[in-house]
Design an enzyme around this catalytic site. Structure first.
Site, mmCIF file in Angstrom:
data_model
loop_
_atom_site.group_PDB
_atom_site.id
_atom_site.type_symbol
_atom_site.label_atom_id
_atom_site.label_comp_id
_atom_site.label_asym_id
_atom_site.label_seq_id
_atom_site.Cartn_x
_atom_site.Cartn_y
_atom_site.Cartn_z
ATOM 1 N N CYS A 1 0.844 -1.198 0.000
ATOM 2 C CA CYS A 1 0.000 0.000 0.000
ATOM 3 C C CYS A 1 0.879 1.247 0.000
ATOM 4 O O CYS A 1 1.702 1.444 0.910
ATOM 5 C CB CYS A 1 -0.917 -0.019 1.225
ATOM 6 S SG CYS A 1 -1.794 1.518 1.522
ATOM 7 N N CYS B 1 0.188 3.477 2.992
ATOM 8 C CA CYS B 1 0.783 2.919 4.208
ATOM 9 C C CYS B 1 2.281 3.205 4.246
ATOM 10 O O CYS B 1 2.846 3.465 5.310
ATOM 11 C CB CYS B 1 0.533 1.417 4.278
ATOM 12 S SG CYS B 1 -1.217 0.989 4.397
ATOM 13 N N ASP C 1 29.528 22.030 -22.927
ATOM 14 C CA ASP C 1 30.963 22.178 -23.133
ATOM 15 C C ASP C 1 31.274 21.727 -24.558
ATOM 16 O O ASP C 1 30.478 21.027 -25.179
ATOM 17 C CB ASP C 1 31.701 21.306 -22.111
ATOM 18 C CG ASP C 1 33.201 21.397 -22.263
ATOM 19 O OD1 ASP C 1 33.698 22.508 -22.463
ATOM 20 O OD2 ASP C 1 33.858 20.348 -22.198
ATOM 21 N N ASP D 1 32.050 17.103 -19.554
ATOM 22 C CA ASP D 1 32.714 15.833 -19.266
ATOM 23 C C ASP D 1 34.058 15.995 -18.593
ATOM 24 O O ASP D 1 34.657 15.020 -18.169
ATOM 25 C CB ASP D 1 32.904 15.034 -20.560
ATOM 26 C CG ASP D 1 34.107 15.521 -21.359
ATOM 27 O OD1 ASP D 1 34.311 16.753 -21.414
ATOM 28 O OD2 ASP D 1 34.823 14.676 -21.923
ATOM 29 N N ASP E 1 34.769 20.919 -15.348
ATOM 30 C CA ASP E 1 33.344 21.232 -15.508
ATOM 31 C C ASP E 1 32.568 21.045 -14.212
ATOM 32 O O ASP E 1 31.377 21.346 -14.154
ATOM 33 C CB ASP E 1 32.718 20.344 -16.597
ATOM 34 C CG ASP E 1 33.232 20.694 -17.987
ATOM 35 O OD1 ASP E 1 33.534 21.879 -18.203
ATOM 36 O OD2 ASP E 1 33.326 19.788 -18.831
#
Length: 708
Positions: free
Chosen positions: A26, A29, A409, A604, A608
């Site tokens: 549930c 619940c 980038d 990457d 960065d």
């Protein structure tokens, strides 16, 4: 998105532990359990994820708190149990009570039908049959409601159904009371089955871990459990087998289907020395791989853990619906009381209005509402993982809905980050062919470790052009190479080197994009090479797709303006910003956000990290630096740009389906409530508004997994 709550605790005293909550069926619940556990003393943080049935606890003295945590769970649902996650390898749905439920359904249905058949001729027998049927179908629910009532746990579905059906018996609506209980039980059973099925579909689609592996020991092949395999073990992977653990090929050649991990449909050729990641399929020849990472550190486990952790991070829509349901249920119960009392006092038709009020009690169960949002987001996270897109949280997935600009980038994101020879220009083609120029340049560059030098030698090797390192080679830092071979002096470098050696360069035409390497022989410029980072083949189409979605595209680069603008022009990017240091990139990102709104940054590199963390959504290429991947909210496993528009599409589909579920659940409940105010609704419709709507929301959510 960045406002996600962090737990500040001493790492030496505070630990994180995850449990599987068995028997949890549930969603409402689950929300109650989470609130109950969070209120316990000594608990720093508690997150219960209904979609995965995982309870994550951040606290000191975990073992001492276990009993209190378990009691908090059983306070809400007496039959649930907790199992530490590390003690089980795979989460399995429990089916211990299914047989008992089916027997009670069949027996109750038979008694119900017999009661209907005898109602007109043997009313007393019919009543007895209806009461027996009710006891078979509803006794467990009534007893649970009574137990919960003594605990102060009212307004749960057991209490609401008990009051509604007992009230129907009290006003002598026997068939209605038994029929509603029967269909409620059947509906709940199917709902639990649907939740279990959807949960297992998502987890099975992502859990690519094999149970056993083939260990090579001399001439023998032993079958061992995958979690026993160690680093440096040699494993045999036959054609058709899945790569079990991350490793390196030491024997054999084959083609690997990486689509289960990266979403990339084109098979990859591997040979001795090739890295392979777990979860990929060996399509052709037998391979022997040396294990580099054990199961807990391999890619398949990282993906599975990422999805499970992402599901535990609840988006604002889910938190709002949970808060709303806490107000909604008592409100509907109050409305039910008013519906029973006020019209009855006016009209005297107590039976009619009490019946209408009872339908309100059935409608007031909030399960469909509470279930509708988390399962949609869980399905969205699963759908992304199947395409090689890892959403680290539901919050990140939700944040993508509001993105207005995509900032990228250049190197390693839009371009491959690999220098390649793009052109070879001979100024005297009759005397010096392009291959001859490339061979001369490669001969000069054999002594250099510069990336540009490596790209020249690689280009010569690919074309099988012979080159030699004999003679005298002098490298002039920042300018190039002087190679003396017998009677010849060959220069290979930039314009500064040529001018310094008094070589005329008036025939040289600078390129708009890339780096030129000029070649001179015996004081005469004879040609030049254009070396450039290669734009990813899918870049142009990916940028076009983003613009079709109404998004602004921008590029931030530390490269020269000429190179950056050439890439921007080739790919169709709206804005290009060049010659930026890491701090400059962050400042430029803030300016773009100020102009357009929420931004997603894709990068990457290790530099960065600050920009990824500063964006509304940060995304990293899977081939990038670990620091970038760690800082990102989303990781693109196959490092291709078309994953960016794909992630936006998945986010929009997820948000749309979550809103559809909420709107559908509320609309159906409202449509049944309104007739109930004038005494026209029935309990049958109310049961549909509860269990039926929940099942439809489940089915609507799960279709995300099959959406292309």
């Amino acid at each position: 998105m960045k406002q996600e709550k962090k737990v500040n605790a001493s790492p030496s005293s505070t630990s994180v532990k995850t449990y599987i909550v068995n028997g949890l069926d549930c969603a409402n619940c689950a929300a109650k359990m989470e609130r109950k556990i969070q209120a316990l003393p000594g608990i720093d943080s508690a997150t219960l994820t209904f979609a995965t049935k995982q309870l994550t606890i951040v606290a000191e003295e975990q073992d001492a708190l276990f009993r209190s945590i378990a009691e908090a769970c059983t306070f809400v649902e007496p039959d649930v149990t907790l199992t530490p996650k590390e003690e089980i390898s795979t989460v399995k749905e429990e089916h211990n009570d299914q047989k008992k439920d089916l027997i009670s359904f069949v027996l109750g249905a038979v008694l119900f039908i017999m009661g209907l058949l005898t109602q007109s001729q043997f009313p007393t027998v019919s009543i007895i049959l209806f009461v027996l049927a009710y006891l078979v179908l509803g006794l467990e629910i009534v007893l649970t409601a009574v137990r919960n009532l003594f605990k102060g746990n009212i307004f749960d579905e057991n209490f609401l159904m008990s009051i509604a059906t007992i009230g129907a018996l009290a006003i002598k609506q026997y068939p209605e009371a038994v029929g509603v209980m029967l269909f409620y039980r059947i509906g709940e059973w199917f709902e639990h089955k649907a939740v279990a099925k959807s949960r297992s579909q998502i987890m099975d689609a992502l859990d690519l871990r094999p149970e056993t592996v083939n260990l090579v020991q001399g001439k023998d092949i032993l079958t061992i459990s995958v979690d026993v395999a160690k680093v440096d073990d040699i494993l045999l992977v036959r054609p058709g087998d899945r790569i079990p653990l991350d490793g390196v090929v030491i024997d054999g050649e084959s083609r690997i289907d990486t689509s289960p991990i990266t979403g990339e449909p084109v098979p990859v050729t591997v040979k001795p020395g090739s890295q392979v990641i777990s979860g990929c399929m060996n399509a052709q020849g037998a391979l022997q791989i040396k294990v580099q990472k054990i199961l807990s550190e391999s890619m398949v486990t990282r993906i599975l853990n990422s999805v499970e952790n992402a599901a535990a991070s609840k988006p604002s829509l889910e938190r709002y619906i949970t808060r709303f349901s806490r107000v909604y249920t008592p409100f509907v119960v109050l409305l039910a009381i008013l519906t029973a009392v006020i019209p009855s006092l006016i009209t005297g038709e107590w039976s009619k209005w009490v019946y209408s009020a009872l339908t309100f009690l059935v409608i007031s169960c909030p399960c469909a509402l509470v279930l509708s949002v988390p399962l949609a987001f869980f399905s969205g996270i699963g759908a992304g993982s199947k395409q090689g897109i890892l959403f680290k949280s539901g919050i990140a997935l939700e944040a993508l809905l509001n993105i207005k600009a995509i900032v990228m980038d250049k190197t390693g994101t839009i371009t491959k980050g690999i220098f390649q020879v793009q052109k070879v220009i001979s100024l005297y083609p009759e005397q010096y062919s392009e291959d001859m120029l490339l061979g001369m340049a490669a001969s000069c560059e054999t002594a250099s470790t510069h990336p540009i030098a490596n790209s020249i030698c690689e280009a010569a090797l690919q074309k099988s052009i012979p080159f030699t390192s004999t003679g005298s080679i002098t490298e002039i830092s920042g300018k190039g190479i002087i190679w003396k071979e017998k009677e010849d002096i060959i220069l290979c470098g930039n314009r500064k080197l040529m001018e310094e050696q008094q070589i005329a360069t008036n025939q040289f035409l600078p390129s708009q994009y890339g780096t030129e390497v000029l070649i001179a022989k015996n004081n005469t410029l004879i040609g030049y090479l254009v070396i450039a980072d290669t734009i990813k083949p899918e870049a142009k189409e990916a940028i076009h797709s983003l613009k079709k979605q109404g998004l602004i595209t921008a590029m931030l680069s530390g490269d020269t303006r000429e190179n950056a603008e050439a890439v921007g022009k080739e790919t169709g990017i709206d804005e290009v910003h060049a010659r930026l240091l890491p701090d400059d990139k962050l400042q430029k990102l803030k300016e773009i956000r100020k102009r357009y709104g929420a931004v997603m940054f894709v990068g990457d590199g290790i530099n960065d990290g600050p920009v990824l963390a500063g964006a509304d959504v940060g995304a990293a290429m899977g081939s990038g630096a670990d620091a970038a991947i760690e800082a990102a909210d989303v990781v693109f496993m196959h490092s291709e740009l078309d994953a960016i528009p794909a992630s936006i599409r998945i986010a929009k589909s997820t948000g749309r389906i979550a809103r559809q579920n909420v709107t559908f659940a509320l609309t159906v409940k409202l449509l049944i409530m309104i007739p109930g105010l004038v005494g026209l609704s029935s309990m049958w419709l109310a049961v549909f508004a509860d269990t039926g709507v929940a099942m439809l929301c489940i089915l609507n959510s799960i279709r995300l997994l099959y959406k292309k």
